[in-house]
Design an enzyme around this catalytic site. Structure first.
Site, PDB file in Angstrom:
ATOM      1  N   LYS A 171      -7.795   1.730  -3.055  1.00 39.65           N
ATOM      2  CA  LYS A 171      -7.469   1.293  -1.680  1.00 39.65           C
ATOM      3  C   LYS A 171      -7.583   2.462  -0.689  1.00 39.65           C
ATOM      4  CE  LYS A 171      -5.077  -0.844   1.666  1.00 39.65           C
ATOM      5  NZ  LYS A 171      -5.399  -2.022   2.387  1.00 39.65           N
ATOM      6  N   LYS A 213      -1.506   5.236   8.470  1.00 46.59           N
ATOM      7  CA  LYS A 213      -0.726   5.279   7.216  1.00 46.59           C
ATOM      8  C   LYS A 213      -1.651   5.508   6.019  1.00 46.59           C
ATOM      9  CE  LYS A 213       1.706   2.319   4.026  1.00 46.59           C
ATOM     10  NZ  LYS A 213       2.207   1.002   3.664  1.00 46.59           N
ATOM     11  N   THR A 220       0.873  -1.180   0.000  1.00 50.33           N
ATOM     12  CA  THR A 220       0.000   0.000   0.000  1.00 50.33           C
ATOM     13  C   THR A 220       0.903   1.221   0.000  1.00 50.33           C
ATOM     14  OG1 THR A 220      -1.664  -1.171   1.283  1.00 50.33           O
ATOM     15  CG2 THR A 220      -1.807   1.237   1.246  1.00 50.33           C
TER      16      THR A 220
HETATM   17  P1  NAD Z   1       5.876  -5.927   7.387  1.00 49.97           P
HETATM   18  O1  NAD Z   1       6.677  -4.802   7.940  1.00 49.97           O
HETATM   19  O2  NAD Z   1       5.493  -7.065   8.264  1.00 49.97           O
HETATM   20  O3  NAD Z   1       6.657  -6.544   6.118  1.00 49.97           O
HETATM   21  C1  NAD Z   1       7.413  -5.796   5.207  1.00 49.97           C
HETATM   22  C2  NAD Z   1       8.669  -6.594   4.900  1.00 49.97           C
HETATM   23  O4  NAD Z   1       9.409  -5.927   3.890  1.00 49.97           O
HETATM   24  C3  NAD Z   1       9.592  -6.744   6.114  1.00 49.97           C
HETATM   25  O5  NAD Z   1       9.848  -8.129   6.346  1.00 49.97           O
HETATM   26  C4  NAD Z   1      10.846  -5.997   5.698  1.00 49.97           C
HETATM   27  O6  NAD Z   1      12.025  -6.540   6.215  1.00 49.97           O
HETATM   28  C5  NAD Z   1      10.778  -6.141   4.194  1.00 49.97           C
HETATM   29  N1  NAD Z   1      11.578  -5.171   3.441  1.00 49.97           N
HETATM   30  C6  NAD Z   1      11.704  -3.848   3.651  1.00 49.97           C
HETATM   31  N2  NAD Z   1      12.508  -3.309   2.711  1.00 49.97           N
HETATM   32  C7  NAD Z   1      12.893  -4.320   1.895  1.00 49.97           C
HETATM   33  C8  NAD Z   1      13.706  -4.389   0.741  1.00 49.97           C
HETATM   34  N3  NAD Z   1      14.283  -3.318   0.221  1.00 49.97           N
HETATM   35  N4  NAD Z   1      13.879  -5.590   0.158  1.00 49.97           N
HETATM   36  C9  NAD Z   1      13.296  -6.700   0.679  1.00 49.97           C
HETATM   37  N5  NAD Z   1      12.496  -6.690   1.762  1.00 49.97           N
HETATM   38  C10 NAD Z   1      12.307  -5.516   2.368  1.00 49.97           C
HETATM   39  O7  NAD Z   1       4.586  -5.253   6.719  1.00 49.97           O
HETATM   40  P2  NAD Z   1       3.243  -5.990   6.260  1.00 49.97           P
HETATM   41  O8  NAD Z   1       2.243  -5.954   7.353  1.00 49.97           O
HETATM   42  O9  NAD Z   1       3.594  -7.289   5.610  1.00 49.97           O
HETATM   43  O10 NAD Z   1       2.735  -4.952   5.154  1.00 49.97           O
HETATM   44  C11 NAD Z   1       3.288  -4.911   3.854  1.00 49.97           C
HETATM   45  C12 NAD Z   1       2.435  -3.976   3.014  1.00 49.97           C
HETATM   46  O11 NAD Z   1       1.103  -4.458   2.978  1.00 49.97           O
HETATM   47  C13 NAD Z   1       2.377  -2.550   3.562  1.00 49.97           C
HETATM   48  O12 NAD Z   1       2.442  -1.654   2.475  1.00 49.97           O
HETATM   49  C14 NAD Z   1       1.024  -2.499   4.272  1.00 49.97           C
HETATM   50  O13 NAD Z   1       0.484  -1.200   4.306  1.00 49.97           O
HETATM   51  C15 NAD Z   1       0.213  -3.429   3.381  1.00 49.97           C
HETATM   52  N6  NAD Z   1      -0.961  -4.045   4.057  1.00 49.97           N
HETATM   53  C16 NAD Z   1      -0.819  -4.596   5.306  1.00 49.97           C
HETATM   54  C17 NAD Z   1      -1.933  -5.163   5.922  1.00 49.97           C
HETATM   55  C18 NAD Z   1      -1.823  -5.787   7.295  1.00 49.97           C
HETATM   56  O14 NAD Z   1      -2.862  -6.047   7.910  1.00 49.97           O
HETATM   57  N7  NAD Z   1      -0.608  -6.056   7.790  1.00 49.97           N
HETATM   58  C19 NAD Z   1      -3.176  -5.187   5.275  1.00 49.97           C
HETATM   59  C20 NAD Z   1      -3.271  -4.653   3.991  1.00 49.97           C
HETATM   60  C21 NAD Z   1      -2.147  -4.082   3.392  1.00 49.97           C
END
Ligand code: NAD
Length: 297
Positions: free
Chosen positions: A170, A245, A95
């Site tokens: 979204k 966010k 997102t």
């Molecule tokens: P998270 O922080 O658990 O996971 C993100 C991952 O990306 C981490 O493991 C981090 O180490 C990795 N990362 C960061 N930079 C990187 C890079 N350059 N190369 C490789 N890996 C890298 O976050 P999440 O909850 O999995 O959310 C991910 C996305 O999904 C976000 O944009 C969030 O807004 C969206 N989202 C989350 C939810 C939720 O409920 N968690 C729901 C809908 C959407």
């Protein structure tokens, strides 16, 4: 069927999504900057690459699931577009802000790659159960190519329009959700002050014109909807920090597009205050507790 999929970003969402692709029979080449995330992905059957550029080598499709737009653009500018085979489809499921999403499409097109922005709703539970909703922006061709793959991670896959349209859908949806959760919280706190029971308000509003998802599926007080986080100490669910966010992204977009979104702006301020008070990890429905605390005794 695309045989090999690169998956970059194996966090709370990325890990179960990648696991569902492995289960569906794809060869998944994963990469995360955190070694524990790579270890967890290896455990569910992904092959771990030494870098993002290594992960996209030999992949038909590259999926990213990262925290924000800057990281997505850094990734797209890190050399992965040059490391991938021509015509690889890049799908960003993070997102992020609409402008960064469009810039990512631009970078992919300049490198002769196909691309799609495809953020999701449904949370970690939806990612685990493969019931996410995907909102996609990009060409018809890119969408047609992505759809069968996304179907292994989600239940509803919607093509919203051209570049950035998935992110636009979204943040518009989540702006409605943030505003309506505050509205429902205010109504319950007012009901408490007026001596009206939670159940009575629920019974009336859930079948009247106040009906909305924040009330009927995600009721912010314990009792009326047993599966809502209010019955579980406001454990997320959907964390307040993530709601903030998305509200901030909606306000960034509203400012750059010139839309007057006063309630969206106010909702962002209310969640900002809540998160700054240390409540970012609480489910976003816990905002009712801040409304109650701000009310006089
Ligand atoms: P998270 O922080 O658990 O996971 C993100 C991952 O990306 C981490 O493991 C981090 O180490 C990795 N990362 C960061 N930079 C990187 C890079 N350059 N190369 C490789 N890996 C890298 O976050 P999440 O909850 O999995 O959310 C991910 C996305 O999904 C976000 O944009 C969030 O807004 C969206 N989202 C989350 C939810 C939720 O409920 N968690 C729901 C809908 C959407």
């Amino acid at each position: 069927m695309a045989e090999t999929i690169a998956f970059i970003g194996l966090g709370n969402m990325g890990l179960p999504m990648a696991a569902n692709l492995v289960k569906a029979g794809y060869k998944v080449q994963g990469f995360d900057v955190v070694s524990a995330a790579n270890a967890a992905a290896a455990n569910v059957g992904a092959k771990i690459a030494a870098s993002a550029s290594d992960a996209v080598k030999g992949a038909d499709i590259a999926i990213s699931m990262l925290p924000n737009g800057r990281l997505v653009l850094d990734l797209y500018e890190s050399g992965i577009l040059q490391a991938a085979a021509p015509g690889t489809l890049f799908i960003d499921c993070s997102t992020i802000d609409v402008d960064s999403a469009r810039a990512a499409h631009g970078l992919a097109a300049a490198a002769k790659m196909e691309s799609l922005d495809a953020p999701v709703s449904g949370g970690v539970g939806g990612a685990q159960a493969a019931t996410l909703t995907f909102m996609a922006g990009g060409s018809e061709e890119a969408f047609a190519r992505a759809k069968p793959v996304l179907e292994h991670m989600g239940r509803k896959i919607v093509h919203c329009g051209g570049a950035g349209a998935g992110q636009a859908a979204k943040i518009c949806n989540n702006m409605i959700l943030g505003i309506s959760m505050i509205a429902v919280g205010e109504a319950f706190v007012l009901a408490e002050k007026l001596g009206l029971s939670h159940q009575a308000l629920f019974d009336v509003a859930s079948t009247s014109s106040g009906q909305c998802w924040a009330l009927t599926t995600y009721c912010p007080v314990p009792g009326p909807v047993p599966t809502s986080p209010a019955n579980n100490g406001y454990k997320p669910g959907f964390a307040s920090a993530l709601m903030l966010k998305d509200l901030l992204l909606s306000q960034e977009a509203a400012e750059s597009a010139g839309a007057a979104t006063e309630l969206g702006h106010h909702a962002a301020e209310i969640y900002q205050k809540f998160v700054s008070a240390g409540e970012g990890k609480m489910d976003f429905s816990a905002i009712i507790n801040a409304i109650r605390s701000a009310s006089s005794n």
